[in-house]
Design an enzyme around this catalytic site. Structure first.
Site, short mmCIF file in Angstrom:
data_model
loop_
_atom_site.label_atom_id
_atom_site.label_comp_id
_atom_site.label_asym_id
_atom_site.label_seq_id
_atom_site.Cartn_x
_atom_site.Cartn_y
_atom_site.Cartn_z
N HIS A 114 29.84 35.38 25.95
CA HIS A 114 30.11 35.92 24.95
C HIS A 114 31.62 36.41 26.04
O HIS A 114 32.14 37.42 24.48
CB HIS A 114 30.12 36.59 23.81
CG HIS A 114 28.92 35.79 22.79
ND1 HIS A 114 29.43 35.46 22.11
CD2 HIS A 114 27.51 35.31 23.75
CE1 HIS A 114 28.04 34.10 21.53
NE2 HIS A 114 27.25 34.47 22.49
N LYS A 129 39.29 58.03 52.12
CA LYS A 129 38.50 59.03 52.23
C LYS A 129 39.50 60.50 53.40
O LYS A 129 39.53 61.06 52.95
CB LYS A 129 37.10 59.87 53.36
CG LYS A 129 35.90 58.94 52.39
CD LYS A 129 34.77 59.14 53.51
CE LYS A 129 33.51 58.08 52.71
NZ LYS A 129 32.54 57.85 53.78
N GLU A 170 30.93 44.92 50.82
CA GLU A 170 30.83 46.08 52.55
C GLU A 170 30.44 45.83 52.93
O GLU A 170 30.59 45.82 54.04
CB GLU A 170 30.01 47.30 51.54
CG GLU A 170 30.36 48.32 52.04
CD GLU A 170 29.97 49.85 51.40
OE1 GLU A 170 30.58 50.23 50.99
OE2 GLU A 170 28.71 49.87 52.28
#
EC number: 5.3.1.9
Length: 549
Positions: free
Chosen positions: A386, A514, A355
């Site tokens: 793994h 948004k 960000e």
């Protein structure tokens, strides 16, 4: 803070030539040619943290040229600008002063002609008084019972930082049960509310503006749930507090503004755990441990602002990152903590880095023609071994890695920690030096097998090595050392943004989604077919409406 295109500097041109000389040099060769390599390419911080950057594809000449880049882009000036309260977040006309929140030396820090430290200290003192009342049981809920559970409702910086720290410092936690709700998906708040009792739960609503969609949606759902049992709205004040600056909206919600904890516009969300947003941390581990967290960060702030660049840990790590991202074409960095309590550390700095430096426009307003922020990801060891280490060891992508581990564990159970650390040490060695075909064949001979008969398998067991890593070994994960570690990464991010000529402390990239969501939301209120978007978005919305009916 100057606006200098790094690619136009002589240092960048020198680094391009140097890369041509270095691109085929292996880490194994670098170690073979210098028996003192570890000593030259490692450093300690306060005898609490060892940073080993020797397993990188760098020489002293590499670092010297990278330091020249820092000089030519005036990194020193940028650091001074931030610490002095200059408004370096120019797109929002704001200073950037998370360092003031942990300024334990209490030296004046001036913004707009005013020392911010008295206000910082006043909010800290207010949090201390409030938290002590909650933790001690002096504070009672509406039925006279003490608080047992705390639910932090926030998103982004109002969630990721406090959640990461409370998990990392779980060995220091008190009797209060901590819960974090962020996602606007109702499942998140619903599952938390199943675990808590309205009579003994305190909700912290963390939103500077008290308008954040996700946070306020969850806060109102929590309030509705609470009032189903409590009934009278006056009881909200006993069970809700606000981390906000919007006193009017906080009061209208039913929260006593005496229990509203403020912070300032010079505190960015992803750097806000040091502020009132850290109240959940205080409630989890106590005020004294929070002060230790601040003190550790302050110690790293002093290191960053006063240590010569050649020995400055955030600067060194930042420069090495730029080297890989811009010259080797590495697109990602992995953060790999070998400590289960640190399981949210990579996610926290995924936000912190991506960000901050995920920008394609430079400080002059022009599109860049070089790489800025890398993709950040990671999981705790040994789980990652793994899962995705296969690609790091034998894939076609270069993935520089940061390995982090404590020498002392909080849970000395049998030989668990020795086994964990043996993997920590082994992985960086394996990534650096690999395993040659000759070694694979010799291993077969040692097992009494004929390599010639296993020729079809041998290539798959060869490890090229030459995969770069940093190792960060902490004495122990304490509030102080964690504070220092977080600040180390914060200043690394700032350094890269300063050199790469981007604005690290805004985040306009979160806004468009948004805006469009706010436009689409009313369209979801009925069953009418939608045709106002592109065919893909129309098709998705219309199928959603058909299936929900």
């Amino acid at each position: 803070m100057k606006n200098i295109n790094p690619t136009q500097t002589s240092a960048w041109q020198a680094l391009q030539k140097h890369y041509d000389e270095m691109k085929d040099v292996t880490i194994a060769e670098l170690f073979a040619n210098d028996s003192d390599r570890f000593a030259k390419f490692s450093a300690t911080f306060d005898d609490l943290m060892l940073v080993d950057f020797s397993k990188n594809r760098i020489t002293e000449e590499t670092l010297a040229k990278l330091q020249d880049l820092a000089k030519e882009t005036d990194l020193a000036g940028a650091i001074k600008s931030m610490f002095s309260g200059e408004k370096i977040n120019r797109t929002e006309d704001r200073a950037v002063l998370h360092v003031a929140l942990r300024n334990r030396s209490n030296t004046p820090i001036i913004v707009d002609g005013k020392d911010v430290m008295p206000e910082v200290n006043a909010v800290l003192e207010k949090m201390k008084t409030f938290s002590q009342a909650i933790i001690s049981g002096q504070w009672k809920g509406y039925t006279g019972k003490a608080i047992t559970d705390v639910v932090n409702i926030g998103i982004g910086g109002s969630d990721l930082g406090p959640f990461m720290v409370t998990e990392a410092l779980r060995p220091y936690k008190n009797h209060l049960n901590m819960h974090f709700v962020s996602n606007v998906d109702g499942t998140h708040i619903a599952e938390v509310l199943k675990k808590v009792n309205p009579e003994t739960t305190l909700f912290l609503v963390a939103s500077k503006t008290f308008t954040t969609q996700e946070t306020m949606t969850n806060a109102h759902s929590a309030r509705d749930w609470f009032l189903k049992t409590a009934g009278d709205e006056k009881h909200v004040a006993k069970h809700f507090a606000a981390l906000s600056t919007n006193a009017k909206a906080v009061g209208e919600f039913g929260i006593d503004t005496a229990n509203m904890f403020e912070f300032w516009d010079w505190v960015g969300g992803r750097y806000s755990l040091w502020s009132a947003i850290g109240l959940s941390i205080i409630l989890s581990v106590g005020f004294d441990n929070f002060v230790e967290l601040l003190s550790g960060a302050h110690a790293m702030d002093k290191h960053f602002s006063t240590t010569p660049a050649e020995k400055n840990l955030p600067i060194l790590l930042a420069l090495i990152g730029i080297w890989y991202n811009n010259f080797f074409g590495a697109e990602t960095e992995a953060i790999l903590p070998y400590d289960q309590y640190m399981h949210r550390f990579a996610a926290y700095f995924q936000q912190g880095n991506m960000e901050s430096n995920g920008k394609y426009v430079d400080r002059n307003g022009n599109a860049v023609d070089y790489q800025t922020g890398p993709i950040i990801w990671g999981e705790p060891g040994t789980n990652g071994q793994h899962a995705f280490y296969q690609l790091i060891h034998q894939g076609t992508k270069m993935v520089p890695c940061d390995f982090i581990a404590p020498a002392i564990t909080h849970n000395p159970l049998s030989d668990h920690h020795q086994k964990l650390l043996s993997n920590f040490f082994a992985q960086t060695e394996a990534l650096a030096f690999g395993k040659s075909r000759e070694v694979v064949e010799q291993e077969y001979r040692d097992q009494g097998k004929d390599p010639a008969q296993l020729e079809h398998v041998v290539p798959f067991k060869v490890f090229e090595g030459n995969r770069p890593t940093n190792s960060i070994l902490l004495r122990e994960i304490t509030p102080f050392s964690l504070g220092a570690l977080i600040a180390l990464y914060e200043h690394k991010i700032f350094t890269q943004g300063a050199i790469l000529n981007i604005f690290t402390f805004d985040q306009w990239g979160v806004e468009l989604g948004k805006q469009l969501a706010n436009r689409i939301l009313p369209e979801l209120g009925d069953d009418k077919a939608i045709s106002s978007h592109d065919s893909s978005t129309n098709g998705l919305i219309n199928r959603y409406k058909a299936w929900r009916a």
